[in-house]
Scaffold this active site. Structure first.
Site, PDB file in Angstrom:
ATOM      1  CE  LYS A 110      -2.148  -0.961   3.879  1.00  0.00           C
ATOM      2  NZ  LYS A 110      -1.515  -2.231   4.269  1.00  0.00           N
TER       3      LYS A 110
ATOM      4  NE  ARG B 211      -3.772  -1.286  10.039  1.00  0.00           N
ATOM      5  CZ  ARG B 211      -2.709  -0.705   9.493  1.00  0.00           C
ATOM      6  NH1 ARG B 211      -2.730   0.559   9.174  1.00  0.00           N
ATOM      7  NH2 ARG B 211      -1.622  -1.403   9.260  1.00  0.00           N
TER       8      ARG B 211
ATOM      9  NE  ARG C  39       7.577  -3.172   5.761  1.00  0.00           N
ATOM     10  CZ  ARG C  39       6.252  -3.079   5.785  1.00  0.00           C
ATOM     11  NH1 ARG C  39       5.602  -2.695   4.708  1.00  0.00           N
ATOM     12  NH2 ARG C  39       5.582  -3.396   6.871  1.00  0.00           N
TER      13      ARG C  39
ATOM     14  NE  ARG D 142       6.690  -0.693  10.088  1.00  0.00           N
ATOM     15  CZ  ARG D 142       5.526  -0.671   9.461  1.00  0.00           C
ATOM     16  NH1 ARG D 142       5.452  -0.135   8.260  1.00  0.00           N
ATOM     17  NH2 ARG D 142       4.458  -1.157  10.010  1.00  0.00           N
TER      18      ARG D 142
ATOM     19  NE  ARG E 256       2.309  -4.806  11.243  1.00  0.00           N
ATOM     20  CZ  ARG E 256       3.317  -4.631  10.384  1.00  0.00           C
ATOM     21  NH1 ARG E 256       4.481  -5.211  10.598  1.00  0.00           N
ATOM     22  NH2 ARG E 256       3.144  -3.893   9.320  1.00  0.00           N
TER      23      ARG E 256
HETATM   24  P1  AMP Z   1       1.258   0.567   9.008  1.00  0.00           P
HETATM   25  O1  AMP Z   1       2.479   1.381   8.770  1.00  0.00           O
HETATM   26  O2  AMP Z   1       0.070   1.058   8.223  1.00  0.00           O
HETATM   27  O3  AMP Z   1       1.482  -0.912   8.830  1.00  0.00           O
HETATM   28  O4  AMP Z   1       0.861   0.782  10.550  1.00  0.00           O
HETATM   29  C1  AMP Z   1       1.732   0.377  11.589  1.00  0.00           C
HETATM   30  C2  AMP Z   1       0.955   0.215  12.874  1.00  0.00           C
HETATM   31  O5  AMP Z   1       0.357   1.462  13.243  1.00  0.00           O
HETATM   32  C3  AMP Z   1      -0.211  -0.767  12.804  1.00  0.00           C
HETATM   33  O6  AMP Z   1       0.194  -2.116  13.003  1.00  0.00           O
HETATM   34  C4  AMP Z   1      -1.092  -0.258  13.936  1.00  0.00           C
HETATM   35  O7  AMP Z   1      -0.572  -0.628  15.196  1.00  0.00           O
HETATM   36  C5  AMP Z   1      -0.933   1.252  13.802  1.00  0.00           C
HETATM   37  N1  AMP Z   1      -1.945   1.819  12.880  1.00  0.00           N
HETATM   38  C6  AMP Z   1      -1.740   2.386  11.662  1.00  0.00           C
HETATM   39  N2  AMP Z   1      -2.901   2.765  11.092  1.00  0.00           N
HETATM   40  C7  AMP Z   1      -3.871   2.419  11.967  1.00  0.00           C
HETATM   41  C8  AMP Z   1      -5.286   2.493  11.953  1.00  0.00           C
HETATM   42  N3  AMP Z   1      -5.955   3.001  10.904  1.00  0.00           N
HETATM   43  N4  AMP Z   1      -5.963   2.012  13.026  1.00  0.00           N
HETATM   44  C9  AMP Z   1      -5.324   1.499  14.088  1.00  0.00           C
HETATM   45  N5  AMP Z   1      -4.000   1.364  14.169  1.00  0.00           N
HETATM   46  C10 AMP Z   1      -3.262   1.822  13.117  1.00  0.00           C
END
Ligand code: AMP
Length: 208
Positions: free
Chosen positions: A13, A88, A122, A151, A162
């Site tokens: 994404k 999400r 990654r 990360r 996740r």
């Molecule tokens: P991402 O970079 O989008 O994979 O987000 C990393 C982490 O941030 C996720 O595993 C969640 O813990 C948190 N996070 C990001 N976006 C959201 C969201 N829309 N709702 C809840 N937690 C989020």
């Protein structure tokens, strides 16, 4: 164009959002990036979000709803935006639906076996660039020269959590948006470039 990118963690994404944002001239909004910046700057939001993120859990809806509502009310989002990693949950989708109208929800479809491999390779830079060890074997950033890092939540046990959270909380959004007729599904199993071609094709077909 108001677009949501949907897909499991590691589906690509973020990479698609970067190229789409450049192509269409509309901002890329990643709640994950905003939360990570808050953690880095040790803000109150960052301190609160960290405990969820490091366990692979979702940050509570109220926090991310507020981040997105504030961001999309800014001037540069008037022509459209690309949301990456939000919504999400169904509650987040309802909150988003209450403040704006979406044009498309693009689902990036990738098998879990490919995803686990991708996430373990990654690497990130603090400037925002991302790489994968399968295509980039240097330890410094090609853009700014800083040292790349993994990360914290890309560790294998956190990744599995996740993916589980994605299945339970986020996958139901496919049905939610499908009922609204907004879904465009694209194959994301190949390169960023190939996936972007698929995205453009899907959007051009939908716009005609
Ligand atoms: P991402 O970079 O989008 O994979 O987000 C990393 C982490 O941030 C996720 O595993 C969640 O813990 C948190 N996070 C990001 N976006 C959201 C969201 N829309 N709702 C809840 N937690 C989020």
């Amino acid at each position: 164009m108001n677009i949501v990118l949907l897909g499991a963690p590691g589906a690509g994404k973020g990479s698609q959002a970067v190229v789409m944002s450049a192509h269409y001239g509309i901002p890329h909004i990643s709640t994950g990036d905003v939360l990570r910046a808050n953690i880095k700057n040790q803000t109150e939001i960052g301190k609160y979000a960290k405990q969820f993120i490091e366990k692979g859990l979702l940050v509570p809806d109220e926090v991310v709803d507020k981040i997105v509502a504030n961001r999309i009310s800014e001037e540069d989002c008037k022509k459209g935006f690309i949301l990456d990693g939000y919504p999400r949950t169904i509650n987040q989708a309802d909150a988003l639906g209450g403040i704006t109208k979406l044009d498309y929800v693009i689902v990036i479809d990738v098998d879990y076996s490919v995803i686990v491999k991708r996430i373990s390779g990654r690497r990130m830079c603090s400037c925002g660039a991302t790489y994968n060890t399968s295509t980039y074997d240097r330890s410094d950033c090609a853009v700014c020269g800083k040292k790349l890092f993994t990360r914290d939540d890309d560790k294998e046990e956190t990744v599995l959590k996740r993916l589980e959270v994605y299945e339970k909380n986020t996958a139901p959004l496919l049905d939610y948006y499908s009922k609204k007729g907004l879904i465009l599904k694209v194959d994301g199993s190949e390169t960023v470039e190939k996936t972007f071609e698929n995205v453009l094709k899907a959007l051009n077909n939908a716009n005609n």
